[in-house]
Every structure is written in C-alpha cells, then in structure tokens.
Design an enzyme around this catalytic site. Structure first.
Site, mmCIF file in Angstrom:
data_model
loop_
_atom_site.group_PDB
_atom_site.id
_atom_site.type_symbol
_atom_site.label_atom_id
_atom_site.label_comp_id
_atom_site.label_asym_id
_atom_site.label_seq_id
_atom_site.Cartn_x
_atom_site.Cartn_y
_atom_site.Cartn_z
ATOM 1 N N HIS A 196 0.813 -1.216 0.000
ATOM 2 C CA HIS A 196 0.000 0.000 0.000
ATOM 3 C C HIS A 196 0.850 1.271 0.000
ATOM 4 O O HIS A 196 0.499 2.264 0.654
ATOM 5 C CB HIS A 196 -0.958 -0.008 1.198
ATOM 6 N N GLU A 316 -2.468 -1.004 -5.900
ATOM 7 C CA GLU A 316 -2.677 -2.161 -5.038
ATOM 8 C C GLU A 316 -2.933 -3.402 -5.899
ATOM 9 O O GLU A 316 -4.073 -3.719 -6.233
ATOM 10 C CB GLU A 316 -3.848 -1.897 -4.090
#
Length: 351
Positions: A196, A316
């Site tokens: 992330h 992501e």
C-alpha cells in the site's frame, strides 16, 4: 522481466537502525537496501512497511518517491485519522472491502470484524499493517533483499486458520523493487495481500496532478455507493477511467481494474518534471488504484510535509475486492497446506 540473482565481489551492505519503540516496549527496526546506482529502499518491521524509496534522477539529484512518516509513533497514530492512509504497509489478510464482513467458506458462514461501517476493510480493526513483523533473512550483493515474516493466529479478526506470511523485498541493479509474498495456512482460509505505498515521482512533498498515468486494462469493477463490488464489469472506453492512453492522474480515483495478461505491464506513472517513469508488473488479476494520502493536518509527513488528498497514488496489485461473495470472481481461497504466491515489481527508469 526478472533478473537472475547473482553476486559480485563488491557488496552494498544493508543498513539497520532503530525506527522506534512501541508503547509496550518493543523495538522496531528498519533496513535500508542500496544498489550500485545509489537507489535506496528502506523497509521497517512495523507493518512490513516501505518507509522510503530514493531514486537518482536524470539531473543527478535523488528524490524520495513514497509517502511516509519520520517516526514510528506517527505511523501508529495514522490509524486514528478520520481515514487511515495505510502508508507503505502490507495489507492483509484480505485487501479491500468484504461486504458486511461476512462470507461463506466450505458452506459455513464466517463473520469477520467490521471496521468500515458494516463492512471489513483491509483486514479488519488491526490488520497486518499494524503488526510487528519478524526479520527472517537478509541477502547482500548485487541483489540485496530483506524477508519479513508474520504469523496471523487462528481467529485473528475472526479469520480461520493460522496463516504464516513471508514478504521479501528485493532491489535489483536496474532499479527494480521486487515484492514477493508466500503464505501457508493450517486450515482453509482466504488471503489477498497487497502493498500500500503511495507513489509520487515528483517527490513525496508534492502533488501527483501533473504526472501521467497509464493502465493496461479495459474494464473496471462496478461498485455501489459504499464501494462494494456489484459483480458486474464496466468498460472503460469513453469514460473518465480510460487510461489505455497516458493522461494526467485524476483528482479522485478508488477503482479496481481487471488485468487480463499476468506478468505484463499493469500500469505506469510518469513524471515529466524528473523524467522518471515507474512501471508496475504483477501476477495478480487486478490492480486497485487510489489517489490520496491525506493526513487532515493532524500529522506531518516526512521532512515536515503536509500530505493532502493528491499527495500520492497507490497501485494495489491484488485479487478483486469482496471475492468470496462473488462466485465468478477469481478465488482467494487458500486451502490447508497449499501455497499462496504473489509477485509485484515496481520498475523505475530515467527517460
């Protein structure tokens, strides 16, 4: 796409430092890997978090291209912000949203913790990004790496099975950051990990608005008002999320793009200012793209930076959100004794 691992006579040893101490007295260390080009990758044990990626640019300067904090306490406090940014961490057990925090596994209902209204987001109330990972292995030379491990216990956030996860960060001579995940479970469970980091190729203190984005995808997942997938797919043609040709980063995006060709380029980001490009490759079926990083004026970023809603962009790489509740989505079930493997590459080049 992946370079063969080899070692030269010259080592570029990793640097180790204390990043801080938790409230219960546990010391957290960070590790810096360096290649012959002077690129640096720093990873810490809290959340298996990438805290810094410093890239030499065409102008012979070096810029930090990921958002982060200077102290461990700020990382911990960031989870109390109105919207936790999950800066640089490994997200798990399951990235993204799970509708109502529930699903069927082997025909039995599993009710997870709910931390995003009535849903679960990014693994629950205390996901992998808030855990202290154990440093398991380090390598030096032309292919320096660091491997971190976390054992998620049976029933953590109500997920079944003991899940042992390893994440390895590798730095190549050609300025690639390779991230590899391996996981095994003692029982049938679900797993969908991602990294992330928020990237900004102009430097982490700036805005991504002037950088250009390419996404190698023609479809996104349709979602409802709560950003839960409906199960349908939308073509990106003639809509704001068509990035099949490069265009400026959008002011707002929080969408999952499907990837039809594994291990091909999934997406790329380009900074004209620094003549720097980052390309992302993965073996996962999707990439969720999110622009953000806002710290609401409550926390300062690295180097006293004020992070705002356009500070960075996340790539992501993962399976589809809410996969367990959609039979036609690629499964995220991990059977007892089977191996979970996920690879993503962030490749940087001066052009």
């Amino acid at each position: 796409m992946i370079e063969k691992k080899h070692f030269s006579q010259v080592d570029y040893p990793e640097k180790t430092k204390s990043f801080g101490i938790t409230a219960d007295g546990r010391e957290v260390f960070s590790y810096t890997l360096t290649n012959k080009n002077g690129m640096e990758l720093e990873v810490m044990e809290y959340g298996a978090t990438i805290t810094s990626i410093k890239i030499p640019t065409a102008s012979n300067s070096k810029i930090d291209v990921v958002l982060g904090f200077d102290t461990l306490q700020d990382y911990i406090n960031s989870y109390d912000l109105p919207s936790a940014p999950y800066l640089g961490c490994v997200v798990g057990r399951v990235a993204g949203r799970i509708n109502k925090g529930a699903f069927l596994l082997n025909e039995k209902k599993v009710q997870l913790t709910q931390n995003h209204g009535k849903h679960q987001l990014h693994g629950g109330k205390e996901g992998f990004g808030q855990k202290i990972w154990k440093m398991k292995n380090r390598t030096q030379g032309d292919f320096p790496s660091i491997t971190l491990e976390y054992a998620s216990q049976n029933g953590e956030e109500n997920f079944p099975g003991v899940l042992v996860v390893e994440v390895t960060y590798m730095l190549t001579e050609s300025n690639q950051v390779i991230v590899e995940y391996n996981a095994f479970s003692t029982d049938d469970t679900v797993v969908n990990l991602t990294q992330h980091s928020y990237f900004n190729l102009d430097g982490h203190q700036h805005s991504v608005s002037n950088q250009t984005l390419f996404v190698n995808s023609t479809k996104v997942l349709e979602t409802n008002a709560e950003n839960i997938p409906t199960g349908l797919f939308l073509k990106v043609s003639n809509c704001p999320f068509d990035f099949t040709e490069e265009k400026n980063c959008p002011p707002s995006i929080d969408n999952t793009f499907t990837l039809n060709e594994k291990n091909r380029i999934a997406t790329s980001l380009y900074s004209k200012k620094n003549q720097l490009k980052m390309s992302v490759y993965t073996n996962q079926p999707a990439v969720h793209i999110y622009v953000g990083g806002n710290c609401f004026g409550q926390l300062k970023g690295k180097e006293n930076a004020d992070y705002h809603p356009l500070s960075g962009i996340c790539f992501e790489t993962q399976h589809y959100p809410d996969s367990p509740n959609h039979a036609h989505f690629p499964t995220i079930m991990l059977r007892k004794g089977e191996q979970y493997y996920h690879q993503t590459i962030f490749a940087f080049e001066n052009i």
